[in-house]
Design a protein around this motif. Structure first.
Motif, mmCIF file in Angstrom:
data_model
loop_
_atom_site.group_PDB
_atom_site.id
_atom_site.type_symbol
_atom_site.label_atom_id
_atom_site.label_comp_id
_atom_site.label_asym_id
_atom_site.label_seq_id
_atom_site.Cartn_x
_atom_site.Cartn_y
_atom_site.Cartn_z
ATOM 1 N N GLU A 30 0.915 -1.294 0.130
ATOM 2 C CA GLU A 30 -0.039 0.195 0.062
ATOM 3 C C GLU A 30 0.847 1.418 0.157
ATOM 4 O OE1 GLU A 30 -2.587 -0.787 3.586
ATOM 5 O OE2 GLU A 30 -3.280 -2.332 2.441
ATOM 6 N N TRP A 32 4.107 1.288 -1.219
ATOM 7 C CA TRP A 32 4.516 1.828 -2.307
ATOM 8 C C TRP A 32 3.601 2.293 -3.474
ATOM 9 C CZ3 TRP A 32 8.080 0.610 0.926
ATOM 10 C CH2 TRP A 32 9.346 0.130 0.706
ATOM 11 N N HIS A 33 2.391 1.835 -3.451
ATOM 12 C CA HIS A 33 1.494 2.311 -4.382
ATOM 13 C C HIS A 33 1.313 3.907 -4.214
ATOM 14 C CE1 HIS A 33 -1.932 3.029 -6.742
ATOM 15 N NE2 HIS A 33 -2.739 3.014 -5.684
ATOM 16 N N ARG A 34 1.294 4.078 -2.618
ATOM 17 C CA ARG A 34 0.738 5.616 -2.600
ATOM 18 C C ARG A 34 2.139 6.522 -3.025
ATOM 19 N NH1 ARG A 34 1.229 7.054 3.051
ATOM 20 N NH2 ARG A 34 0.596 4.601 3.673
ATOM 21 N N ARG A 38 4.638 1.823 -7.497
ATOM 22 C CA ARG A 38 3.871 0.707 -7.930
ATOM 23 C C ARG A 38 2.585 1.190 -8.454
ATOM 24 N NH1 ARG A 38 7.551 -1.609 -7.283
ATOM 25 N NH2 ARG A 38 8.095 -3.756 -6.622
ATOM 26 N N GLU A 39 1.946 0.985 -9.673
ATOM 27 C CA GLU A 39 0.796 1.563 -10.376
ATOM 28 C C GLU A 39 -0.381 1.033 -9.551
ATOM 29 O OE1 GLU A 39 0.699 0.783 -14.777
ATOM 30 O OE2 GLU A 39 2.789 1.421 -14.808
ATOM 31 N N THR A 40 -0.486 -0.129 -8.887
ATOM 32 C CA THR A 40 -1.313 -0.602 -7.902
ATOM 33 C C THR A 40 -0.809 -1.344 -6.760
ATOM 34 O OG1 THR A 40 -1.309 -2.993 -9.089
ATOM 35 C CG2 THR A 40 -2.881 -1.390 -10.309
ATOM 36 N N VAL A 41 -1.826 -1.709 -5.904
ATOM 37 C CA VAL A 41 -1.573 -2.394 -4.669
ATOM 38 C C VAL A 41 -1.227 -3.821 -5.050
ATOM 39 C CG1 VAL A 41 -2.006 -2.838 -2.401
ATOM 40 C CG2 VAL A 41 -2.430 -0.694 -3.290
#
Length: 124
Positions: A30, A32-34, A38-41
């Motif tokens: 979460e 890394w996504h925020r 990453r494009e998604t979780v």
């Protein structure tokens, strides 16, 4: 003690590297996504990390470069700091600013220790 990667990251401060449980891996996914890494979780299994090795793909192409140059780390190269290093430092500075904006103080401190001392770690 430190475990410094070719790009100057400190694995032993990284929440992803240190994560042992599914819950810790999920929190890292979460985060890394925020932050925008990453494009998604992604699923926790995809977040599991054993550290960088010569078998991993390096987004900065440092693994290939050190092998070509016959050095163990970038600071041993006569071209250090090269364009690849300047690019990674610029990208890291942009991510550092993003982390300041979207992370809690605790999250930021963790990411700072892991990822935002690249230049000094590379010179060790």
């Amino acid at each position: 003690m430190e475990k410094i990667t070719l790009c100057g990251d400190n694995c032993l401060a990284c929440p992803r590297y240190l994560a042992q449980t599914e819950e810790q891996l999920q929190k890292a996914a979460e985060l890394w996504h925020r932050v925008g890494w990453r494009e998604t979780v992604v699923p926790p299994a995809e977040m599991r990390c054993g550290g960088c090795t010569s078998h991993k793909v390096c987004t900065y192409r440092l693994v290939e470069c050190t092998l070509e140059k016959g050095v163990a780390k970038c600071s041993q190269c006569p071209e250090f700091p090269c364009g690849k290093i300047q690019e990674l430092l610029a990208r890291s500075a942009a991510y550092q600013q993003r982390c300041r904006e979207v992370c809690t103080p605790q999250e930021y401190a963790s990411l700072e220790a892991a990822f935002f001392h690249k230049e000094e770690n590379l010179r060790k």
